[in-house]
Design a protein around this motif. Structure first.
Motif, PDB file in Angstrom:
ATOM      1  N   PHE A   4       0.853  -1.185   0.000  1.00  0.00           N
ATOM      2  CA  PHE A   4       0.000   0.000   0.000  1.00  0.00           C
ATOM      3  C   PHE A   4       0.892   1.240   0.000  1.00  0.00           C
ATOM      4  CE2 PHE A   4      -2.272  -3.492   1.890  1.00  0.00           C
ATOM      5  CZ  PHE A   4      -3.573  -3.364   1.434  1.00  0.00           C
ATOM      6  N   VAL A   5       0.730   2.091  -1.020  1.00  0.00           N
ATOM      7  CA  VAL A   5       1.568   3.288  -1.142  1.00  0.00           C
ATOM      8  C   VAL A   5       0.678   4.522  -1.264  1.00  0.00           C
ATOM      9  CG1 VAL A   5       3.460   2.011  -2.220  1.00  0.00           C
ATOM     10  CG2 VAL A   5       1.750   3.098  -3.652  1.00  0.00           C
ATOM     11  N   GLU A   6       1.214   5.660  -0.850  1.00  0.00           N
ATOM     12  CA  GLU A   6       0.455   6.912  -0.913  1.00  0.00           C
ATOM     13  C   GLU A   6       0.373   7.429  -2.344  1.00  0.00           C
ATOM     14  OE1 GLU A   6      -1.259   8.637   1.144  1.00  0.00           O
ATOM     15  OE2 GLU A   6      -0.793   7.817   3.115  1.00  0.00           O
ATOM     16  N   ASN A   7       1.501   7.715  -2.931  1.00  0.00           N
ATOM     17  CA  ASN A   7       1.563   8.232  -4.296  1.00  0.00           C
ATOM     18  C   ASN A   7       2.717   7.544  -5.009  1.00  0.00           C
ATOM     19  OD1 ASN A   7      -0.479  10.545  -4.311  1.00  0.00           O
ATOM     20  ND2 ASN A   7       0.784  11.081  -2.547  1.00  0.00           N
ATOM     21  N   LEU A   8       2.381   6.614  -5.897  1.00  0.00           N
ATOM     22  CA  LEU A   8       3.411   5.851  -6.581  1.00  0.00           C
ATOM     23  C   LEU A   8       4.159   6.727  -7.585  1.00  0.00           C
ATOM     24  CD1 LEU A   8       4.627   3.006  -6.998  1.00  0.00           C
ATOM     25  CD2 LEU A   8       2.989   2.725  -8.872  1.00  0.00           C
ATOM     26  N   GLU A   9       5.473   6.728  -7.474  1.00  0.00           N
ATOM     27  CA  GLU A   9       6.317   7.470  -8.407  1.00  0.00           C
ATOM     28  C   GLU A   9       7.089   6.461  -9.242  1.00  0.00           C
ATOM     29  OE1 GLU A   9       9.896  10.830  -8.485  1.00  0.00           O
ATOM     30  OE2 GLU A   9       8.875  10.337  -6.594  1.00  0.00           O
ATOM     31  N   GLU A  10       6.748   6.361 -10.517  1.00  0.00           N
ATOM     32  CA  GLU A  10       7.399   5.385 -11.384  1.00  0.00           C
ATOM     33  C   GLU A  10       8.878   5.703 -11.546  1.00  0.00           C
ATOM     34  OE1 GLU A  10       5.429   4.861 -15.092  1.00  0.00           O
ATOM     35  OE2 GLU A  10       3.431   4.670 -14.201  1.00  0.00           O
ATOM     36  N   GLY A  11       9.692   4.658 -11.543  1.00  0.00           N
ATOM     37  CA  GLY A  11      11.128   4.821 -11.736  1.00  0.00           C
ATOM     38  C   GLY A  11      11.851   5.365 -10.531  1.00  0.00           C
ATOM     39  N   ALA A  12      11.191   5.392  -9.384  1.00  0.00           N
ATOM     40  CA  ALA A  12      11.803   5.930  -8.168  1.00  0.00           C
ATOM     41  C   ALA A  12      11.619   4.939  -7.020  1.00  0.00           C
ATOM     42  CB  ALA A  12      11.173   7.273  -7.803  1.00  0.00           C
ATOM     43  N   VAL A  13      12.264   5.202  -5.901  1.00  0.00           N
ATOM     44  CA  VAL A  13      12.103   4.374  -4.711  1.00  0.00           C
ATOM     45  C   VAL A  13      10.831   4.815  -3.985  1.00  0.00           C
ATOM     46  CG1 VAL A  13      13.088   3.723  -2.484  1.00  0.00           C
ATOM     47  CG2 VAL A  13      14.583   4.013  -4.477  1.00  0.00           C
ATOM     48  N   ASN A  14       9.943   3.863  -3.732  1.00  0.00           N
ATOM     49  CA  ASN A  14       8.689   4.148  -3.035  1.00  0.00           C
ATOM     50  C   ASN A  14       8.641   3.354  -1.733  1.00  0.00           C
ATOM     51  OD1 ASN A  14       6.710   5.621  -5.158  1.00  0.00           O
ATOM     52  ND2 ASN A  14       8.002   4.165  -6.242  1.00  0.00           N
ATOM     53  N   ARG A  15       8.068   3.947  -0.711  1.00  0.00           N
ATOM     54  CA  ARG A  15       7.961   3.257   0.570  1.00  0.00           C
ATOM     55  C   ARG A  15       6.488   2.905   0.838  1.00  0.00           C
ATOM     56  NH1 ARG A  15      11.357   2.631   4.652  1.00  0.00           N
ATOM     57  NH2 ARG A  15      12.787   4.196   3.814  1.00  0.00           N
ATOM     58  N   ALA A  16       6.252   1.646   1.157  1.00  0.00           N
ATOM     59  CA  ALA A  16       4.896   1.197   1.477  1.00  0.00           C
ATOM     60  C   ALA A  16       4.569   1.543   2.925  1.00  0.00           C
ATOM     61  CB  ALA A  16       4.783  -0.305   1.264  1.00  0.00           C
ATOM     62  N   TYR A  17       3.363   2.056   3.157  1.00  0.00           N
ATOM     63  CA  TYR A  17       2.957   2.343   4.529  1.00  0.00           C
ATOM     64  C   TYR A  17       2.300   1.128   5.181  1.00  0.00           C
ATOM     65  CZ  TYR A  17      -1.781   3.155   2.631  1.00  0.00           C
ATOM     66  OH  TYR A  17      -2.988   3.025   1.996  1.00  0.00           O
ATOM     67  N   GLN A  18       2.023   0.094   4.351  1.00  0.00           N
ATOM     68  CA  GLN A  18       1.446  -1.142   4.876  1.00  0.00           C
ATOM     69  C   GLN A  18       1.710  -2.256   3.870  1.00  0.00           C
ATOM     70  OE1 GLN A  18      -2.720  -0.836   5.841  1.00  0.00           O
ATOM     71  NE2 GLN A  18      -3.002  -3.045   5.960  1.00  0.00           N
ATOM     72  N   VAL A  19       1.920  -3.480   4.377  1.00  0.00           N
ATOM     73  CA  VAL A  19       2.127  -4.644   3.515  1.00  0.00           C
ATOM     74  C   VAL A  19       1.219  -5.767   3.998  1.00  0.00           C
ATOM     75  CG1 VAL A  19       3.762  -6.352   2.627  1.00  0.00           C
ATOM     76  CG2 VAL A  19       4.525  -4.003   3.058  1.00  0.00           C
ATOM     77  N   GLY A  20       0.483  -6.358   3.066  1.00  0.00           N
ATOM     78  CA  GLY A  20      -0.383  -7.484   3.403  1.00  0.00           C
ATOM     79  C   GLY A  20       0.088  -8.749   2.716  1.00  0.00           C
ATOM     80  N   GLU A  21      -0.211  -9.905   3.307  1.00  0.00           N
ATOM     81  CA  GLU A  21       0.203 -11.189   2.740  1.00  0.00           C
ATOM     82  C   GLU A  21      -0.938 -12.188   2.871  1.00  0.00           C
ATOM     83  OE1 GLU A  21       4.317 -13.490   3.020  1.00  0.00           O
ATOM     84  OE2 GLU A  21       3.098 -13.856   4.796  1.00  0.00           O
ATOM     85  N   GLU A  22      -1.311 -12.829   1.760  1.00  0.00           N
ATOM     86  CA  GLU A  22      -2.386 -13.804   1.755  1.00  0.00           C
ATOM     87  C   GLU A  22      -2.027 -14.959   0.838  1.00  0.00           C
ATOM     88  OE1 GLU A  22      -6.468 -11.710   1.455  1.00  0.00           O
ATOM     89  OE2 GLU A  22      -5.018 -10.310   0.596  1.00  0.00           O
ATOM     90  N   LEU A  23      -2.386 -16.167   1.240  1.00  0.00           N
ATOM     91  CA  LEU A  23      -2.289 -17.307   0.344  1.00  0.00           C
ATOM     92  C   LEU A  23      -3.496 -17.241  -0.573  1.00  0.00           C
ATOM     93  CD1 LEU A  23      -0.799 -19.835  -0.515  1.00  0.00           C
ATOM     94  CD2 LEU A  23      -2.140 -21.118   1.158  1.00  0.00           C
ATOM     95  N   ALA A  24      -3.242 -17.189  -1.863  1.00  0.00           N
ATOM     96  CA  ALA A  24      -4.328 -16.926  -2.798  1.00  0.00           C
ATOM     97  C   ALA A  24      -4.185 -17.794  -4.044  1.00  0.00           C
ATOM     98  CB  ALA A  24      -4.366 -15.439  -3.151  1.00  0.00           C
ATOM     99  N   GLY A  25      -4.889 -17.400  -5.072  1.00  0.00           N
ATOM    100  CA  GLY A  25      -5.114 -18.216  -6.247  1.00  0.00           C
ATOM    101  C   GLY A  25      -6.614 -18.377  -6.329  1.00  0.00           C
ATOM    102  N   LYS A  26      -7.145 -18.454  -7.523  1.00  0.00           N
ATOM    103  CA  LYS A  26      -8.581 -18.295  -7.726  1.00  0.00           C
ATOM    104  C   LYS A  26      -9.434 -19.262  -6.899  1.00  0.00           C
ATOM    105  CE  LYS A  26      -8.465 -16.077 -12.240  1.00  0.00           C
ATOM    106  NZ  LYS A  26      -9.290 -14.943 -11.828  1.00  0.00           N
TER     107      LYS A  26
END
Length: 337
Positions: free
Chosen positions: A22-44
């Motif tokens: 989860f990012v506030e404002n994604l800047e392409e080609g730059a370093v971005n910091r996530a304010y939150q990271v989620g992890e789920e076992l998935a697949g349809k």
């Protein structure tokens, strides 16, 4: 889980570990910091099983999982509804970048290949689970991995033939060449392409509701009993040999579209397995209108949630059903072949 009655079993041939940044404002080609990271076992198929659990419906999920991450089931809260076949190797990772008030970007790794003996074991486990639970539906969903020894994609035909012998209905959700190949065989009871996938399958652009209905009828002629065409903002068109039904909701705030299609499948099956219908209903023997009404409601609920899997079916929005769709209505998102 063995011996427990379940109306639905799912099979996910190529599960994935979903990581959402989860990012506030994604800047392409730059370093971005996530304010939150989620992890789920998935697949349809996994997402379908997890969604059905929200409605109190047992739907054990069969998954081949790489043994390099033995704690993944417990870590992701997936032990209660998944039946894993542990295979050698790692679990593929899918990365989602979710920009606040912005678009969703997803990068999927290619499915991990399987040894032939492992795929045979997956098929055997699926057949055994369907028999033990007395399931009426099998959902086969997601990407199709290759077999290591041959380089060819997995063969679903023995599984489909066994389900036909058992009288079990199969809902197949796949894309690309696999979609057209298996549609042409007519083995699946239901197939759920989105508009672009359906356009690719029949080889022509889809610009109106009528175009979608006509394309879906081609799959009916190939032997697919019901085509659930997912149309994004235009909802879902369900087409059988005798009926075409359109379901949609009012626009909702979209936060994360990942997993929306899986949620529609879960909603559809939750409805048709709990609302018995006449044997010949809609030409297929299950309540298609009730099913797609729930499908669009569950899909709308999913896109309003940040996770890749559906977390809640509370406060569902109303659905509109058109038993006679407007064939001339243009699609909000036309699909090119």
């Amino acid at each position: 889980m063995a011996g427990k009655s379940s109306p639905i079993v799912t099979l996910t041939p190529a599960p994935t570990l979903d990581r959402t940044y989860f990012v506030e404002n994604l800047e392409e080609g730059a370093v971005n910091r996530a304010y939150q990271v989620g992890e789920e076992l998935a697949g349809k198929g996994i997402n379908v099983s997890r969604g059905l659990a929200l409605a109190g419906i047992s739907a054990p999920g069969i998954v081949p999982i790489g043994n390099a991450d033995p704690s993944v089931l417990e870590r992701t809260g997936s032990t209660t509804f998944l039946k894993p076949l542990w295979v050698e190797g790692t679990l593929r990772v899918s990365t989602t970048v979710l920009e606040k008030n912005g678009p969703t970007t997803k990068i999927n790794e290619h499915p991990r290949p399987l040894k032939q003996k492992d795929w045979d074991a997956v098929v055997a486990m699926t057949e055994k689970t369907v028999t033990e639970t007395g399931a009426e539906w099998l959902v086969v969903a997601g990407a199709h991995p290759e077999i290591i020894e041959t380089g060819k994609v997995i063969d679903l035909e023995p599984l489909f033939q066994h389900m036909a012998q058992l009288g079990v209905k199969v809902l197949l959700d796949t894309s690309g060449p696999a979609l057209r190949y298996w549609a042409k065989t007519g083995y699946a009871t239901i197939m759920k392409p989105n508009a672009h996938e359906l356009a690719e399958c029949v080889g022509r652009d889809l610009r109106t509701i009528g175009d979608v209905i006509d394309a879906a009828h081609e799959l009916n002629h190939w032997g697919v009993d019901c085509v659930m065409a997912s149309l994004g903002i235009d909802g879902i068109i369900a087409v059988t040999a005798t009926h075409a039904i359109h379901a949609f909701t009012a626009p909702v705030k979209v936060i994360n579209t990942v997993g929306a299609g899986d949620s529609t499948i879960a909603g559809f099956l939750a409805a048709v397995t709990t609302h018995p219908s006449e044997p010949g209903a809609y030409g297929v023997g299950f309540d298609v209108a009730e099913g797609i009404s729930a499908a669009v409601q569950w899909g709308a609920a999913k896109v309003q949630q940040p996770t890749s899997g559906l977390k809640s079916i509370d406060n569902l929005v109303d659905a509109t059903i058109e038993l006679i769709p407007d064939r001339n209505r243009p699609l909000g998102e036309p699909a090119k072949a």
